[in-house]
Design a protein around this motif. Structure first.
Motif, PDB file in Angstrom:
ATOM      1  N   ILE A 155       0.834  -1.212   0.000  1.00 55.85           N
ATOM      2  CA  ILE A 155       0.000   0.000   0.000  1.00 55.85           C
ATOM      3  C   ILE A 155       0.867   1.260   0.000  1.00 55.85           C
ATOM      4  CG2 ILE A 155      -2.122  -1.008   0.938  1.00 55.85           C
ATOM      5  CD1 ILE A 155      -1.222  -0.139   3.710  1.00 55.85           C
ATOM      6  N   ARG A 156       2.000   1.172  -0.685  1.00 55.40           N
ATOM      7  CA  ARG A 156       2.870   2.320  -0.846  1.00 55.40           C
ATOM      8  C   ARG A 156       3.405   2.341  -2.280  1.00 55.40           C
ATOM      9  NH1 ARG A 156       1.391   2.686   3.720  1.00 55.40           N
ATOM     10  NH2 ARG A 156       2.534   3.254   5.583  1.00 55.40           N
ATOM     11  N   ASP A 157       3.672   3.515  -2.789  1.00 60.58           N
ATOM     12  CA  ASP A 157       4.422   3.722  -4.028  1.00 60.58           C
ATOM     13  C   ASP A 157       3.801   3.028  -5.252  1.00 60.58           C
ATOM     14  OD1 ASP A 157       6.469   5.477  -2.928  1.00 60.58           O
ATOM     15  OD2 ASP A 157       7.105   3.719  -1.780  1.00 60.58           O
ATOM     16  N   VAL A 158       4.612   2.268  -6.015  1.00 62.84           N
ATOM     17  CA  VAL A 158       4.125   1.817  -7.327  1.00 62.84           C
ATOM     18  C   VAL A 158       3.482   0.427  -7.334  1.00 62.84           C
ATOM     19  CG1 VAL A 158       5.680   3.268  -8.663  1.00 62.84           C
ATOM     20  CG2 VAL A 158       6.433   0.995  -7.969  1.00 62.84           C
ATOM     21  N   ALA A 159       3.699  -0.366  -6.281  1.00 66.69           N
ATOM     22  CA  ALA A 159       3.125  -1.720  -6.283  1.00 66.69           C
ATOM     23  C   ALA A 159       1.603  -1.695  -6.491  1.00 66.69           C
ATOM     24  CB  ALA A 159       3.489  -2.451  -4.990  1.00 66.69           C
ATOM     25  N   PRO A 160       0.867  -0.777  -5.828  1.00 63.10           N
ATOM     26  CA  PRO A 160      -0.597  -0.776  -6.034  1.00 63.10           C
ATOM     27  C   PRO A 160      -1.004  -0.523  -7.481  1.00 63.10           C
ATOM     28  CG  PRO A 160      -0.034   0.501  -4.096  1.00 63.10           C
ATOM     29  CD  PRO A 160       1.259   0.179  -4.784  1.00 63.10           C
ATOM     30  N   PHE A 202       4.673 -15.839  -0.247  1.00 64.84           N
ATOM     31  CA  PHE A 202       5.642 -16.845  -0.667  1.00 64.84           C
ATOM     32  C   PHE A 202       6.660 -16.354  -1.693  1.00 64.84           C
ATOM     33  CE2 PHE A 202       1.667 -19.134   0.360  1.00 64.84           C
ATOM     34  CZ  PHE A 202       2.123 -19.779   1.501  1.00 64.84           C
ATOM     35  N   LEU A 203       6.264 -15.474  -2.595  1.00 58.23           N
ATOM     36  CA  LEU A 203       7.139 -15.191  -3.728  1.00 58.23           C
ATOM     37  C   LEU A 203       7.977 -13.933  -3.557  1.00 58.23           C
ATOM     38  CD1 LEU A 203       4.671 -16.114  -6.619  1.00 58.23           C
ATOM     39  CD2 LEU A 203       6.395 -17.535  -5.518  1.00 58.23           C
ATOM     40  N   ARG A 204       7.409 -12.919  -2.920  1.00 60.62           N
ATOM     41  CA  ARG A 204       8.100 -11.622  -2.903  1.00 60.62           C
ATOM     42  C   ARG A 204       9.474 -11.728  -2.253  1.00 60.62           C
ATOM     43  NH1 ARG A 204       4.956  -7.595   0.328  1.00 60.62           N
ATOM     44  NH2 ARG A 204       3.414  -7.800  -1.320  1.00 60.62           N
ATOM     45  N   PHE A 286      12.454  -3.921  -5.270  1.00 63.33           N
ATOM     46  CA  PHE A 286      11.328  -4.817  -5.004  1.00 63.33           C
ATOM     47  C   PHE A 286      10.004  -4.187  -5.433  1.00 63.33           C
ATOM     48  CE2 PHE A 286      12.302  -8.604  -2.203  1.00 63.33           C
ATOM     49  CZ  PHE A 286      13.626  -8.672  -2.610  1.00 63.33           C
ATOM     50  N   GLN A 287       9.848  -2.896  -5.164  1.00 67.23           N
ATOM     51  CA  GLN A 287       8.626  -2.211  -5.602  1.00 67.23           C
ATOM     52  C   GLN A 287       8.463  -2.323  -7.116  1.00 67.23           C
ATOM     53  OE1 GLN A 287       6.004   0.029  -4.681  1.00 67.23           O
ATOM     54  NE2 GLN A 287       6.119  -0.711  -2.581  1.00 67.23           N
ATOM     55  N   TRP A 288       9.528  -2.046  -7.848  1.00 70.45           N
ATOM     56  CA  TRP A 288       9.430  -2.097  -9.311  1.00 70.45           C
ATOM     57  C   TRP A 288       9.224  -3.523  -9.803  1.00 70.45           C
ATOM     58  CZ3 TRP A 288       7.932   1.891 -11.735  1.00 70.45           C
ATOM     59  CH2 TRP A 288       8.310   3.172 -11.324  1.00 70.45           C
ATOM     60  N   THR A 289       9.835  -4.496  -9.108  1.00 70.28           N
ATOM     61  CA  THR A 289       9.631  -5.895  -9.507  1.00 70.28           C
ATOM     62  C   THR A 289       8.167  -6.284  -9.319  1.00 70.28           C
ATOM     63  OG1 THR A 289      11.881  -6.364  -8.797  1.00 70.28           O
ATOM     64  CG2 THR A 289      10.430  -8.250  -9.157  1.00 70.28           C
ATOM     65  N   GLU A 290       7.619  -5.925  -8.149  1.00 69.56           N
ATOM     66  CA  GLU A 290       6.207  -6.230  -7.870  1.00 69.56           C
ATOM     67  C   GLU A 290       5.316  -5.559  -8.921  1.00 69.56           C
ATOM     68  OE1 GLU A 290       5.443  -8.081  -5.102  1.00 69.56           O
ATOM     69  OE2 GLU A 290       3.386  -7.642  -4.523  1.00 69.56           O
ATOM     70  N   PHE A 294       3.072  -7.747 -11.813  1.00 72.19           N
ATOM     71  CA  PHE A 294       1.610  -7.643 -11.867  1.00 72.19           C
ATOM     72  C   PHE A 294       1.148  -6.938 -13.144  1.00 72.19           C
ATOM     73  CE2 PHE A 294       1.736  -9.049  -7.542  1.00 72.19           C
ATOM     74  CZ  PHE A 294       0.522  -9.678  -7.357  1.00 72.19           C
ATOM     75  N   THR A 295       1.920  -5.933 -13.575  1.00 71.43           N
ATOM     76  CA  THR A 295       1.551  -5.265 -14.820  1.00 71.43           C
ATOM     77  C   THR A 295       1.661  -6.232 -15.997  1.00 71.43           C
ATOM     78  OG1 THR A 295       2.359  -3.186 -13.923  1.00 71.43           O
ATOM     79  CG2 THR A 295       2.031  -3.277 -16.297  1.00 71.43           C
TER      80      THR A 295
END
Lengths: 366, 293
Positions: A155-160, A202-204, A286-290, A294-295
């Motif tokens: 719930i922060r930055d680009v992951a959402p 499990f994955l992150r 990690f944020q960019w990977t997530e 998902f994208t």
């Protein structure tokens, strides 16, 4: 086409952005207030080196914390369910696809405009909310350094934004395949929650090989854990903490007042404590990977929806139990415009291919 | 003959069930074509393929000389789908705007004029219209596209008799005013009799008979007479339907020649009986009655 899409979507868009605006008012006011405390502390001798007043100030707005965090947590799934899933499914449910797709607009264009208008709006709304939330929590996050942990990372930055793309695409694909609004919505919610949880739980942690700190256990397990933890770089995410005995096998719970060896600590001999963590400087990778994963999943689902809707799977009626090709009628009629093939010769050569494109015949009723 | 719809070996399968089998059909331009058959005969399947909503499983289908596919290929085809779907949340005016935005050949004047004449409230939502009004709105959207071919799939099936009559009345006015070919499906011959001049009978996914209505009526004869051996009938007679009692035979016969045998009483057959005869497969299950013409 854009007009039609907007006309059908505008009520939802007004609700979404109206809600965001309502949320923005207290967020901006209290966010500025918290920042005021941070700057006050930076110059005031009474709270120098301690940002507690800012945190205390923010603590008074627990309801806003819950509201912002909660909204950002559930909004991707909600938009996937209520905006994306009915996008195509409602046309099937109401039969209006037969009106929409028999105008002079190709199905690819129809879908493209839908995806562009509704998809972009959904992702934009969640992007705005995420930006707002991240900004509001800024003073608190800079003190606690826990943006990386499970409960806040998503719930922060680009992951959402990645979640938003995925949820939209999931709703779209569910609607295209299932063609019924409610089942498509339920599927969207279920699959989204499962995928999101699987990644989080499990994955992150495996986006990069985690680091491990090893420490001897000499004075009761929990004590050492704290000591090791204190040495971690700021903002690190502790993935796991476990004990290993001298032979390298996982050890059970050690220490505690009831342990038989608590007086001598002899049973702790050779046991080491392993603290597995991702250092804080990996937060943005990690944020960019997530976001990226998902994208990408979302784009694949959108591509799948095009493929399914335009060429291969088209609406039909539910098949009836009798599955035999009817024999040629014996009545002979010989008008010039009418001809029958000889019975038995009609078995199509393309049986296999047709079966492949319609393997289960699970057409819903038109 | 200039065909608006031409099918060759056209077949459609849903899963393992064949909905349409080896359909060879040529529908001439400038006609009002009735597509009639019992429920489940494949009428909707054929028409949905004709407007590009369904891909054929096999065979060839040309509509206005092109393979039907959503998009520019459909600019010349107006379609009123089964159940005449309209958007429940969009107003009548919104539907016309929809048509204008999605069709380059849209005729706003025609659409406005029809809405005014039908006394539809432009602000009324589609979901609040009566069934008859919904059908009229769907027809308006299809017609204002200025199509060369108008395809209507069971447009009146769910309407009450008055709305049904008004709808068909409107359709006939359109046909009179505009240069448009029409294909109209129904499982009720009575609906088609009023408007159609060409008939296609589809039974068990196959085309049983197709032709000009006048010609069909002129070449079909209902014969009744003493029991006849079916093997000794004239060779150019095509027996569509026969029922026998030990003493009497009743035949529906298709022939271009006059019936010369005086042992037969010859009656003209009505369109409804003609269609029913083609629809019924078993012998003797149908009692045909002649009509005075």
């Amino acid at each position: 086409m854009t007009w039609l899409t907007w006309r059908q979507f505008r009520t939802q868009a007004i609700v979404i952005f109206g809600g965001l605006l309502l949320l923005a008012i207290p967020t901006v006011i209290t966010g500025i207030g918290a920042r005021h405390w941070v700057t006050t502390c930076a110059t005031s001798a009474t709270c120098l080196g301690n940002g507690a007043p800012a945190q205390q100030y923010m603590g008074r707005f627990g309801w806003l914390q819950i509201l912002l965090g909660g909204a950002l947590l559930v909004l991707p799934a909600v938009l996937g369910m209520f905006s994306a899933a009915p996008l195509v499914a409602r046309e099937f449910d109401a039969g209006t696809y037969r009106l929409a797709w028999t105008q002079s607009v190709s199905r690819v264009r129809w879908l493209t405009v839908k995806v562009a208008v509704v998809g972009t709006t959904s992702v934009l709304a969640i992007g705005l909310l995420s930006w707002m939330t991240t900004w509001w929590f800024g003073p608190s996050d800079s003190l606690t350094h826990d943006k990386f942990i499970d409960s806040t990372f998503g719930i922060r930055d680009v992951a959402p934004i990645g979640y938003a793309v995925f949820a939209f695409a999931l709703g779209l694909a569910a609607g295209v395949v299932i063609r019924k609004v409610l089942p498509a919505m339920a599927t969207t919610l279920g699959v989204f929650v499962v995928v999101r949880m699987v990644f989080q739980m499990f994955l992150r942690a495996h986006y990069a090989t985690p680091l491990t700190q090893v420490g001897a256990v000499t004075n009761g397990g929990s004590d050492v854990a704290v000591k090791i933890g204190n040495n971690l770089p700021p903002g690190s995410w502790v993935v796991s903490l476990h004990f290993v005995d001298a032979s390298g096998r996982p050890a059970g719970i050690v220490g505690g007042p009831d342990a038989p060896c608590s007086a001598t600590n002899s049973c702790l001999d050779g046991i080491t404590q392993h603290l597995v963590y991702q250092p804080g400087n990996r937060y943005w990778p990690f944020q960019w990977t997530e976001f990226g994963i998902f994208t990408l999943l979302g784009l694949l689902l959108i591509g799948f929806s095009y493929w399914w809707l335009t060429g291969h799977r088209l609406p039909g009626r539910a098949p009836r139990p009798a599955a035999v090709r009817p024999p040629t009628s014996r009545t002979t009629t010989a008008t010039p415009v009418l001809a029958h093939r000889v019975p038995g010769s009609g078995a199509p050569a393309s049986d296999g291919a047709a079966v492949a494109s319609e393997p289960d015949g699970a057409h819903t009723s038109t | 003959m200039n065909a608006v719809l031409e099918a060759e070996g056209l077949s459609k399968r849903y899963g393992r069930r064949w909905a349409l089998t080896d359909c060879d059909l040529s529908i001439p331009a400038g006609r009002v074509v009735g597509l009639v058959g019992p429920n489940g005969a494949g009428k909707s399947t054929l028409l949905n393929m004709a407007v590009g909503l369904l891909p054929p499983t096999e065979g060839r289908l040309d509509v206005l000389g092109r393979t039907p596919k959503a998009g520019a290929a459909l600019a010349g085809v107006g379609f009123v789908a089964q159940g005449t779907p309209v958007y429940a949340g969009l107003s009548v005016a919104d539907h016309l705007r929809l048509g204008r935005h999605l069709n380059p050949t849209w005729d706003q004047g025609l659409a406005d004029e029809r809405v005014a004449r039908l006394r539809l409230d432009p602000a009324q939502k589609g979901g609040k219209l009566s069934g008859g009004q919904q059908a009229q709105l769907a027809l308006t959207v299809a017609v204002a596209k200025r199509p060369e071919l108008l395809v209507l799939d069971e447009p009146v099936a769910s309407l009450d008799p008055l709305a049904r009559r008004e709808f068909l009345q409107g359709l006939m006015e359109i046909v009179a005013d505009q240069d448009v070919s029409v294909v109209l499906s129904s499982h009720l011959v009575a609906d088609l009799e009023r408007v159609c001049d060409y008939l296609v009978v589809l039974v068990d996914s196959r085309v049983r008979v197709a032709g000009d209505v006048e010609e069909l009526l002129a070449t079909h004869h209902l014969l009744s007479g003493p029991f006849h051996d079916m093997d000794r009938l004239p060779r150019d007679w095509e027996v569509i339907h026969a029922s026998h009692t030990p003493r009497q035979s009743t035949l529906l016969v298709r022939t271009d020649q006059p019936i010369l045998d005086p042992s037969w009483t010859v009656d003209q057959v009505g369109l409804e009986d003609l269609v029913l005869a083609y629809m019924s497969t078993g012998e003797g299950t149908l009692r045909l009655t002649g009509t005075e013409r």
